[in-house]
Write a protein that holds these residues in place. Structure first.
Motif, short mmCIF file in Angstrom:
data_model
loop_
_atom_site.label_atom_id
_atom_site.label_comp_id
_atom_site.label_asym_id
_atom_site.label_seq_id
_atom_site.Cartn_x
_atom_site.Cartn_y
_atom_site.Cartn_z
N ALA A 508 0.90 -1.00 0.07
CA ALA A 508 -0.86 -0.13 -0.25
C ALA A 508 0.88 1.06 -0.37
CB ALA A 508 -0.67 0.19 1.07
N SER A 509 0.85 2.27 -0.87
CA SER A 509 0.86 3.48 -1.12
C SER A 509 0.96 4.54 -0.07
CB SER A 509 0.90 4.29 -2.36
OG SER A 509 -0.59 4.34 -2.78
N ASP A 510 1.39 5.25 0.20
CA ASP A 510 1.18 6.78 0.80
C ASP A 510 0.91 6.41 2.28
OD1 ASP A 510 1.79 7.98 -1.29
OD2 ASP A 510 -0.50 7.78 -2.05
N TYR A 511 1.32 5.66 3.16
CA TYR A 511 0.90 5.58 4.68
C TYR A 511 1.38 5.76 5.60
CZ TYR A 511 -1.53 2.90 8.58
OH TYR A 511 -2.17 2.28 9.93
N VAL A 512 2.48 6.23 5.04
CA VAL A 512 3.95 6.77 6.15
C VAL A 512 3.90 8.34 5.73
CG1 VAL A 512 6.23 6.13 6.96
CG2 VAL A 512 5.00 4.61 6.38
N ARG A 513 4.60 8.95 6.09
CA ARG A 513 4.64 10.13 5.67
C ARG A 513 5.48 10.70 6.74
NH1 ARG A 513 -0.23 12.35 4.93
NH2 ARG A 513 -1.94 10.44 3.45
N LYS A 514 5.93 11.72 6.29
CA LYS A 514 7.42 12.37 6.71
C LYS A 514 7.04 13.80 7.20
CE LYS A 514 10.66 10.73 2.66
NZ LYS A 514 11.37 11.54 2.01
N LEU A 515 8.17 13.85 8.07
CA LEU A 515 7.97 15.16 9.44
C LEU A 515 9.26 15.16 9.21
CD1 LEU A 515 6.27 17.12 10.85
CD2 LEU A 515 6.18 15.61 13.47
N GLY A 516 9.95 16.96 8.58
CA GLY A 516 11.23 16.74 8.36
C GLY A 516 11.96 15.49 8.27
N SER A 517 12.49 15.52 9.20
CA SER A 517 13.88 14.01 8.89
C SER A 517 12.48 12.84 9.45
CB SER A 517 15.05 14.18 10.01
OG SER A 517 14.56 14.55 11.14
N ASP A 518 11.77 12.83 10.76
CA ASP A 518 11.17 12.05 11.19
C ASP A 518 10.40 11.15 10.08
OD1 ASP A 518 12.83 12.34 13.03
OD2 ASP A 518 11.49 13.60 13.94
N LEU A 519 9.45 10.25 10.41
CA LEU A 519 8.30 9.42 9.62
C LEU A 519 7.21 9.45 10.73
CD1 LEU A 519 9.96 6.67 8.34
CD2 LEU A 519 9.82 9.13 7.17
N PHE A 520 6.06 9.29 9.93
CA PHE A 520 4.47 9.18 11.53
C PHE A 520 3.31 8.24 10.67
CE2 PHE A 520 3.89 13.13 9.61
CZ PHE A 520 2.19 12.91 9.80
N PHE A 521 2.93 6.95 11.05
CA PHE A 521 2.08 6.97 10.39
C PHE A 521 0.67 6.12 11.88
CE2 PHE A 521 4.91 3.42 12.59
CZ PHE A 521 3.91 2.22 13.22
N ARG A 522 -0.35 5.87 11.28
CA ARG A 522 -1.41 5.69 11.71
C ARG A 522 -1.21 3.85 12.81
NH1 ARG A 522 -6.28 3.52 10.67
NH2 ARG A 522 -6.02 3.48 8.57
N VAL A 523 -1.54 3.93 13.29
CA VAL A 523 -0.74 2.44 14.42
C VAL A 523 -2.11 1.36 13.68
CG1 VAL A 523 -3.02 3.47 16.85
CG2 VAL A 523 -1.21 1.54 16.46
N ASN A 524 -3.51 1.92 12.90
CA ASN A 524 -3.98 0.37 12.52
C ASN A 524 -4.82 0.95 11.25
OD1 ASN A 524 -5.57 -1.34 12.78
ND2 ASN A 524 -7.17 -1.55 15.15
N PRO A 525 -4.14 -0.46 10.48
CA PRO A 525 -4.87 0.20 9.19
C PRO A 525 -5.32 -0.72 8.65
CG PRO A 525 -3.10 -1.47 8.85
CD PRO A 525 -2.72 -0.51 10.83
N PHE A 526 -6.18 -1.36 9.38
CA PHE A 526 -7.39 -2.60 9.99
C PHE A 526 -8.69 -1.72 10.25
CE2 PHE A 526 -3.13 -4.83 9.34
CZ PHE A 526 -3.23 -5.30 7.63
N THR A 527 -8.93 -1.16 10.70
CA THR A 527 -9.86 -0.52 11.16
C THR A 527 -10.90 0.16 10.21
OG1 THR A 527 -9.63 0.97 12.62
CG2 THR A 527 -9.48 -1.43 13.39
N ALA A 528 -12.08 0.25 9.79
CA ALA A 528 -13.01 1.66 9.27
C ALA A 528 -13.64 1.25 9.62
CB ALA A 528 -12.99 1.10 7.41
#
Length: 632
Positions: A508-528
């Motif tokens: 899957a694309s576009d799940y991890v985002r950049k914040l300066g030199s850091d990265l962040f992501f949503r903890v749970n991709p499997f709930t909607a």
């Protein structure tokens, strides 16, 4: 000279028909409160029944309704059922424009006459007259009148305040004049959404609803059958296709049902006996029943067959054996006959199938139910068989038939028996995922999935799919993730333990985002969350139709050269609607997230909806928590 009671009845009828003739059919005269949230307004609805003998009932019907918009398109279709025992006469239909001016008249010759079948039905002895009243402008009004006469008195239509969401009622009246000498029992159920005005004097029964606003369907609303007030009726003696029965109690009805509907269709022919003997059944009762049941599943298919006494008598068991098809009645009866040939007792069980549980009243025997299953007593345990599916597991009932009672019928009468209730732990989704975070913002991973109980039912539609269709199903289910590729493999429907499992590989694309030199992501991709969590002025109670639990173990691997920053604190939520907990731990350089969500079954008053939304919003917030990944 007629007596005073006859004069009162005659006066009532004259007044009723005078009122009908004087009715204003202009849509402008509809009160504004009845237009709110309505696509159709019942202007008046008059049903008059005349019970003359155990096998003689006649009726007169007049119904006027205004369709306000295209949302009421289904209300433009008039369908009238009849058969050899129910005759229809004097059918008239008139349409009116918005100002109440007559537009067109129709009679019986304008109706199409069909066998009363569905597209997958093979044959039926019932027929239906159908008229589609088309229009290009709204609102418009339809007036229908007809008369009927029947020798079947077992079915006395309930007087329901509401037939569907989005329909309001200006006035509805229901009258029974019972001169048969047979006791007529009535049961009145009022709810917060309507109260019936009743007048019961001697052999004359009349009921009225007035000015009932439309019910707007809301998220998680129970079925309309659960909400609507109604009046139910049952004669203590009745007739169905010339077979007279006794409804004074459930036992007498059960004996009639068995002797007249089941036993004649349950003859164990030499062919059925040879079929069962050829299976060489051994082991415990459960093992024998399982082998017979799965044999029946593999050789039959479900179709709707409405032939027989009012659609209630099953096809002969041997006919099902020969043809390999049947409806719920036929397949259940065939299974019962095979068990009987194997020396195993079982009971044909009539049930109300639906999302919101509807039960038979132990103190009010009447004809009812819309489905048939099989009950097999086995010592201290019960075995339940759903016979219409070729794929459902042995001894598993879907949540449409759990947590309610059945009429279990045998030669000794009938008993009201409760179907199972699955706990949240029995209706479980187990998901274990290994997910790789990539520097380009994408993720890749493998998940193992397992479903039981009610969640088994939600995944049964995937049984007949190919791998491509299953992959598309996953994309729809987890539409908050931008999947580039999905592969579903190792799909297994365990029909012995009611468990579906499979593996999913994905990118899957576009799940991890950049914040300066850091990265962040949503903890749970499997709930909607499909629920509308915006606050609203709730009008209806809300329902969680079955309890369930989601148990997720998510393991994340960071990109090369990165590590997980400080971990969030564990969280727990407890409420009457369910529980939620999430915790975080490290396994080497990998982050492990354990999330368990438990939802309780229940129907709750509207006043608790804000609390329910708050519970859901808090879970959404914790599922959407952002995890920081920093250069190591």
């Amino acid at each position: 000279m007629p007596d005073s009671s006859d004069m009162r009845i005659l006066f009532f009828l004259l007044c009723a028909f005078t009122w009908m003739d004087a009715q204003d059919y202009s849509s402008l005269s509809i009160p504004e409160n009845l237009k709110k949230d309505a696509h159709t307004v019942i202007r008046h609805d008059d049903d008059q029944y005349f019970i003359k003998a155990v096998d003689q009932i006649s009726s007169k019907h007049e119904r006027v309704w205004t369709v306000l918009s295209a949302s009421g398109e289904e209300d433009q279709i008039i369908a009238l059922q009849y058969n050899k025992r129910r005759r229809l006469d004097n059918i008239k239909v008139i349409t009116y424009n918005a100002l109440g001016k007559e537009v067109k008249k129709f009679s019986r010759k304008d109706f199409a006459d069909y066998s009363n079948t569905r597209s997958f039905e093979l044959y039926s002895d019932d027929r239906v007259l159908v008229l589609k009243v088309g229009t290009s402008s709204y609102p418009f009004t339809i007036k229908l009148s007809f008369e009927a006469e029947s020798s079947d008195t077992v079915f006395l239509r309930d007087f329901d305040a509401y037939s569907s969401y989005g329909t309001s009622s200006q006035e509805a009246r229901y009258e029974i004049i019972n001169t048969s000498g047979i006791a007529l029992r009535t049961k009145i159920t009022n709810t917060e959404f309507g109260t019936v005005t009743a007048a019961e004097t001697g052999n004359h029964f009349s009921y009225t609803y007035k000015n009932l606003p439309a019910l707007k369907e809301e998220d998680l609303a129970p079925s309309i059958e659960y909400l609507t007030p109604k009046v139910e009726f049952a004669l203590e003696k009745f007739s169905l296709a010339g077979k007279q029965g006794d409804f004074s109690n459930w036992n007498s009805f059960g004996k009639w049902y068995y002797n007249n509907l089941l036993e004649p269709a349950s003859v164990i022919t030499p062919e059925i006996q040879n079929e069962v003997d050829g299976l060489q059944l051994t082991g415990s009762t459960e093992e024998k029943v399982r082998k017979l049941y799965q044999y029946m599943q593999d050789k039959t298919r479900y179709v709707y067959v409405g032939i027989g006494i009012g659609g209630w008598k099953p096809m002969d068991a041997d006919e099902v054996r020969r043809k390999g098809y049947g409806d719920c009645k036929a397949l259940t009866n065939y299974m019962r006959a095979m068990l009987d040939a194997a020396g195993i007792k079982s009971e044909y069980a009539v049930i109300w199938s639906g999302i919101s549980p509807v039960e038979f009243d132990s103190k009010f025997p009447k004809m009812g139910g819309n489905h048939a299953i099989l009950y097999v007593p086995d010592g201290d345990r019960k075995i339940w068989l759903e016979n219409t599916s070729q794929s459902i597991a042995f001894n598993h009932l879907s949540y449409h038939t759990t947590d309610r009672n059945v009429l279990a019928v045998d030669k000794n009468g009938t008993a009201l028996i409760k179907t199972p209730v699955y706990t949240a732990e029995q209706s479980r989704e187990q998901l274990a995922a290994d997910i790789k975070l990539n520097i380009d913002g994408s993720i890749s991973g493998t998940t193992q999935m397992k479903y039981t109980g009610g969640q088994y039912d939600f995944n049964r539609e995937m049984i007949g799919m190919n791998s491509s269709d299953r992959a598309e199903k996953m994309k729809i289910r987890y539409d908050t993730v931008h999947f580039g590729n999905i592969q579903v493999s190792d799909f297994l429907n365990d029909r012995n333990s009611a468990e579906i499992s499979y593996q999913m590989k994905f990118t899957a694309s576009d799940y991890v985002r950049k914040l300066g030199s850091d990265l962040f992501f949503r903890v749970n991709p499997f709930t909607a969350y499909a629920i509308n969590t915006a606050y609203e002025d709730r009008q209806l109670p809300f329902e969680e139709p079955f309890a369930y639990q989601d148990d997720y173990l998510l393991q994340y691997e960071p990109p090369a050269g990165f590590k997980f920053a400080d971990l969030p604190q564990p969280e727990k939520i407890s409420s009457e609607f369910g529980n939620y907990e999430i915790s975080y731990s490290m396994d080497g350089n990998r982050l492990k997230v354990h999330r368990i969500q438990t939802i309780n079954k229940g129907i709750y008053p509207k006043e608790k909806y804000p609390d329910y939304l708050a519970f859901r919003k808090k879970m959404m917030m914790l599922d959407s928590l952002k995890i920081l990944v920093t250069p190591s």
